[in-house]
Design a protein around this motif. Structure first.
Motif, PDB file in Angstrom:
ATOM      1  N   LEU A   1      -7.720   5.834   0.378  1.00 22.97           N
ATOM      2  CA  LEU A   1      -8.037   5.649   1.780  1.00 22.97           C
ATOM      3  C   LEU A   1      -9.351   6.358   2.358  1.00 22.97           C
ATOM      4  CD1 LEU A   1      -6.198   4.303   3.932  1.00 22.97           C
ATOM      5  CD2 LEU A   1      -5.328   6.592   4.291  1.00 22.97           C
TER       6      LEU A   1
ATOM      7  N   LEU B   1      -4.610  16.394   4.285  1.00 23.57           N
ATOM      8  CA  LEU B   1      -3.570  15.697   3.474  1.00 23.57           C
ATOM      9  C   LEU B   1      -3.637  15.641   2.099  1.00 23.57           C
ATOM     10  CD1 LEU B   1      -0.802  13.929   3.557  1.00 23.57           C
ATOM     11  CD2 LEU B   1      -2.356  11.995   3.662  1.00 23.57           C
TER      12      LEU B   1
ATOM     13  N   GLU C   1       0.840  -1.294  -0.101  1.00 24.61           N
ATOM     14  CA  GLU C   1       0.021  -0.106  -0.038  1.00 24.61           C
ATOM     15  C   GLU C   1       0.831   1.129   0.047  1.00 24.61           C
ATOM     16  OE1 GLU C   1      -3.781  -0.412   2.913  1.00 24.61           O
ATOM     17  OE2 GLU C   1      -2.217  -1.401   3.432  1.00 24.61           O
ATOM     18  N   LYS C   2       0.396   2.382  -0.681  1.00 24.57           N
ATOM     19  CA  LYS C   2       1.219   3.549  -0.775  1.00 24.57           C
ATOM     20  C   LYS C   2       1.229   4.231   0.549  1.00 24.57           C
ATOM     21  CE  LYS C   2       3.827   6.381  -2.951  1.00 24.57           C
ATOM     22  NZ  LYS C   2       5.407   6.073  -3.288  1.00 24.57           N
ATOM     23  N   ILE C   3      -0.359   4.116   0.821  1.00 25.00           N
ATOM     24  CA  ILE C   3      -0.527   4.917   2.359  1.00 25.00           C
ATOM     25  C   ILE C   3      -1.014   3.918   3.270  1.00 25.00           C
ATOM     26  CG2 ILE C   3      -1.579   6.794   3.327  1.00 25.00           C
ATOM     27  CD1 ILE C   3      -1.253   8.654   1.145  1.00 25.00           C
ATOM     28  N   LYS C   4      -0.589   4.033   4.492  1.00 22.49           N
ATOM     29  CA  LYS C   4      -1.153   3.162   5.344  1.00 22.49           C
ATOM     30  C   LYS C   4      -1.526   3.951   6.625  1.00 22.49           C
ATOM     31  CE  LYS C   4       1.415  -0.374   6.997  1.00 22.49           C
ATOM     32  NZ  LYS C   4       2.072  -1.382   6.981  1.00 22.49           N
ATOM     33  N   LEU C   5      -2.707   3.781   7.131  1.00 22.20           N
ATOM     34  CA  LEU C   5      -3.129   4.420   8.596  1.00 22.20           C
ATOM     35  C   LEU C   5      -2.536   3.830   9.700  1.00 22.20           C
ATOM     36  CD1 LEU C   5      -4.882   6.942   9.124  1.00 22.20           C
ATOM     37  CD2 LEU C   5      -6.759   5.842   9.190  1.00 22.20           C
TER      38      LEU C   5
ATOM     39  N   ILE D   1       3.708   6.638   4.621  1.00 23.16           N
ATOM     40  CA  ILE D   1       3.722   6.325   2.991  1.00 23.16           C
ATOM     41  C   ILE D   1       4.966   5.654   2.645  1.00 23.16           C
ATOM     42  CG2 ILE D   1       4.017   8.077   0.979  1.00 23.16           C
ATOM     43  CD1 ILE D   1       2.826  10.438   2.781  1.00 23.16           C
TER      44      ILE D   1
ATOM     45  N   ALA E   1      -3.544   7.391  -3.691  1.00 29.01           N
ATOM     46  CA  ALA E   1      -3.699   6.396  -2.483  1.00 29.01           C
ATOM     47  C   ALA E   1      -4.501   7.183  -1.254  1.00 29.01           C
ATOM     48  CB  ALA E   1      -2.401   6.201  -2.112  1.00 29.01           C
TER      49      ALA E   1
ATOM     50  N   LEU F   1      -7.235  13.520   6.921  1.00 33.65           N
ATOM     51  CA  LEU F   1      -7.129  13.102   5.603  1.00 33.65           C
ATOM     52  C   LEU F   1      -7.475  14.096   4.563  1.00 33.65           C
ATOM     53  CD1 LEU F   1      -6.315  10.449   4.261  1.00 33.65           C
ATOM     54  CD2 LEU F   1      -8.449   9.452   4.484  1.00 33.65           C
TER      55      LEU F   1
ATOM     56  N   ASP G   1       8.024   3.948   0.196  1.00 32.10           N
ATOM     57  CA  ASP G   1       8.730   4.342  -0.928  1.00 32.10           C
ATOM     58  C   ASP G   1       8.877   6.025  -0.979  1.00 32.10           C
ATOM     59  OD1 ASP G   1      10.812   3.898  -2.555  1.00 32.10           O
ATOM     60  OD2 ASP G   1       9.231   3.671  -4.387  1.00 32.10           O
ATOM     61  N   GLU G   2       9.081   6.878   0.109  1.00 36.20           N
ATOM     62  CA  GLU G   2       9.216   8.082   0.134  1.00 36.20           C
ATOM     63  C   GLU G   2      10.319   8.339   1.278  1.00 36.20           C
ATOM     64  OE1 GLU G   2       8.471  10.001  -2.336  1.00 36.20           O
ATOM     65  OE2 GLU G   2       6.759   8.791  -3.335  1.00 36.20           O
TER      66      GLU G   2
ATOM     67  N   TYR H   1       0.252   8.698   9.144  1.00 45.22           N
ATOM     68  CA  TYR H   1       0.087   8.051   7.743  1.00 45.22           C
ATOM     69  C   TYR H   1       1.618   7.494   7.727  1.00 45.22           C
ATOM     70  CZ  TYR H   1      -4.469  10.579   7.669  1.00 45.22           C
ATOM     71  OH  TYR H   1      -5.457  11.087   7.846  1.00 45.22           O
TER      72      TYR H   1
END
Lengths: 151, 356
Positions: free
Chosen positions: B340, A117, A6-10, A24, B336, A114, A26-27, A22
């Motif tokens: 979410l 964001l 997942e790109k973003i996980k809570l 993120i 993403a 969110l 691969d950043e 959050y």
């Protein structure tokens, strides 16, 4: 390589998302610091900070946080002080083997972090577009010193 | 520019033993009663981008009115995330030189190639090589004695044929549609004179090499820049007239071209745009006779970029490429984040439904 990341996980949040962390994937500081800056430009954001693994880029920087001058809490470790989270305080800095950054956002007035964001992401995009347009416009004007470099 | 009065809030103070006001404070809530929230129109008005110098290999440009986090993002992306093409796999058929395969293969990997990365696709480790993601190069060099060498010569280039393996020996073998795609610019090293190995008669190097697209964060050879750096515009404010007999001494405290002395009046001033030439060495602060007569600083939102290209990109293309990468990253994260949000709202609905 697994595509299911997942790109973003809570990581954790209050039920209304007014305070959340959050993760993120691969950043790095590239997105982390500019996103933090853009989030802090939002007056509805009470607190924003990010953390990247130590040792990957700047070994001496653990967390980039900015605190509103009138916030009374000492938020040196930014997750553990959140009142609504019942989970034990986690180390907010990702392990060096994890290719992630953690972004913590806390909002005023129980607004959704969110939404903030997403707004910050589109504002950053517009900023990039503006810089690019200005650069290309100036380049077209051809008003710069030209010189030949020998190799 | 630096002679005009500047908003003191934009200045980072540089003192003899310390720097002051390093962090930006232009956030909502910092200054009571002032609006510092994000405003695109205001940003557009304050932003200034100016290309100063451009050569075939490097560019200098100013970005004024952005935060350090943004300038730093562009710099970091130019170094680590703008793609380039480099030799990644080396297949050794023969190597009788004194350099071992792994060292020589590494050297081949570091050779900058002139291939425009936009013409190629990224190849994941599992992907098979195709003409869209892999370029094949060959090097086959054998050193021999030169039968026509002049008597008594000690020059290896006279004594032997092919005493050195150079980057110009790397030849490209087109495959599939590549001959068409790269018709106007045949893939080759940007610099033909890089010495990769030395040979003596009887020694041979015969390699086949595959070049792929990659980014600098994976391996520094994929970095399209030699350097990409910025500094902040120096700011020099002379607060007290400098006595004429000290004018030369004062001038010598700064880099050449920074301080101007009026030949008639002996009046000392900062030479137009001279401040940008200064190194902010703080030499002037070491002399007691100049105490309180000058203030040094840097402008916090005035970035002087210097970028040297060492790849197929022309230097002026690097910043747009970096911004393109940045915007792609933002788009992926935004997608993403929206997914979410979608998920969290449907989950809320589920909870409501079970309650009913």
């Amino acid at each position: 390589m697994t595509e299911a990341v997942e790109k973003i996980k809570l990581l954790r949040s209050s039920p209304d998302l007014s305070a959340a962390t959050y993760q993120i994937h691969d950043e790095s500081h590239t997105i982390g610091n500019s996103l933090r800056w853009m989030l802090m430009k939002n007056p509805k954001v009470e607190f924003c900070g990010y953390s990247a693994p130590v040792g990957t880029a700047f070994g001496h920087i653990r967390e980039h946080v900015y605190q509103r001058p009138y916030a009374s809490l000492m938020l040196s470790r930014f997750i553990s002080l959140h009142p609504t989270s019942s989970a034990p305080p986690a180390n907010t800095v990702p392990h060096p083997s994890e290719n992630v950054i953690n972004v913590r956002i806390q909002m005023y007035d129980n607004l959704s972090s969110l939404d903030a964001l997403i707004t910050a992401l589109s504002d950053l995009d517009k900023l990039c577009e503006t810089v690019e347009d200005a650069y290309i416009k100036d380049l077209r004007e051809n008003k710069y010193e030209k010189w030949e470099e020998r190799r | 520019m630096s002679s005009q009065p500047l908003d003191p809030r934009r200045l980072v103070g540089v003192h003899a033993e310390r720097v002051t006001d390093v962090s930006s404070r232009d956030f909502p809530g910092h200054y009571p009663g002032e609006d510092h929230s994000w405003n695109l129109q205001r940003f557009k008005k304050n932003l200034k981008v100016k290309v100063q110098r451009l050569s075939n290999h490097s560019i200098e440009f100013d970005i004024v009115g952005v935060d350090a986090s943004i300038a730093n993002a562009f710099r970091r992306i130019m170094i680590a995330e703008v793609p380039a093409i480099c030799i990644e796999h080396v297949f050794a058929f023969n190597n009788t030189s004194v350099i071992v395969d792994e060292v020589l293969a590494h050297r081949f990997g570091l050779v900058p190639l002139n291939v425009d990365p936009s013409l190629m696709e990224m190849r994941s480790p599992d992907d098979p090589p195709t003409d869209r993601n892999t370029l094949v190069f060959e090097v086959d060099v054998t050193c021999e004695r030169n039968p026509k060498a002049p008597k008594g010569s000690t020059d290896p280039y006279e004594l032997y044929i092919n005493p050195e393996v150079l980057s110009s020996h790397i030849t490209w073998s087109p495959a599939g549609e590549q001959a068409e795609v790269f018709a106007d610019n045949a893939p080759a090293p940007t610099n033909p004179n890089i010495v990769l190995a030395k040979l003596r008669p009887g020694q041979q190097i015969h390699y086949q090499m595959h070049a792929v697209k990659g980014v600098g964060k994976d391996h520094a050879k994929f970095s399209p820049v030699a350097t990409a750096s910025y500094r902040l515009l120096p700011h020099i404010k002379i607060t007290k007239p400098i006595p004429p007999h000290l004018a030369e001494k004062f001038q010598k405290c700064f880099s050449p071209g920074v301080i101007k002395i009026n030949p008639r009046t002996r009046e000392v001033s900062v030479d137009g745009n001279g401040a940008r030439k200064d190194t902010v060495s703080r030499e002037v602060l070491r002399h007691p006779e100049f105490t309180d007569s000058v203030e040094l600083g840097r402008v916090r939102d005035y970035f002087l970029f210097n970028v040297e290209s060492e790849s197929a990109y022309r230097p002026e293309r690097l910043l747009p490429e970096a911004i393109k990468v940045m915007r792609e990253k933002l788009a992926i994260i935004k997608q993403a984040a929206e997914a979410l949000r979608e998920k969290s709202t449907t989950m809320d609905n589920d909870v409501v439904m079970t309650d009913v």
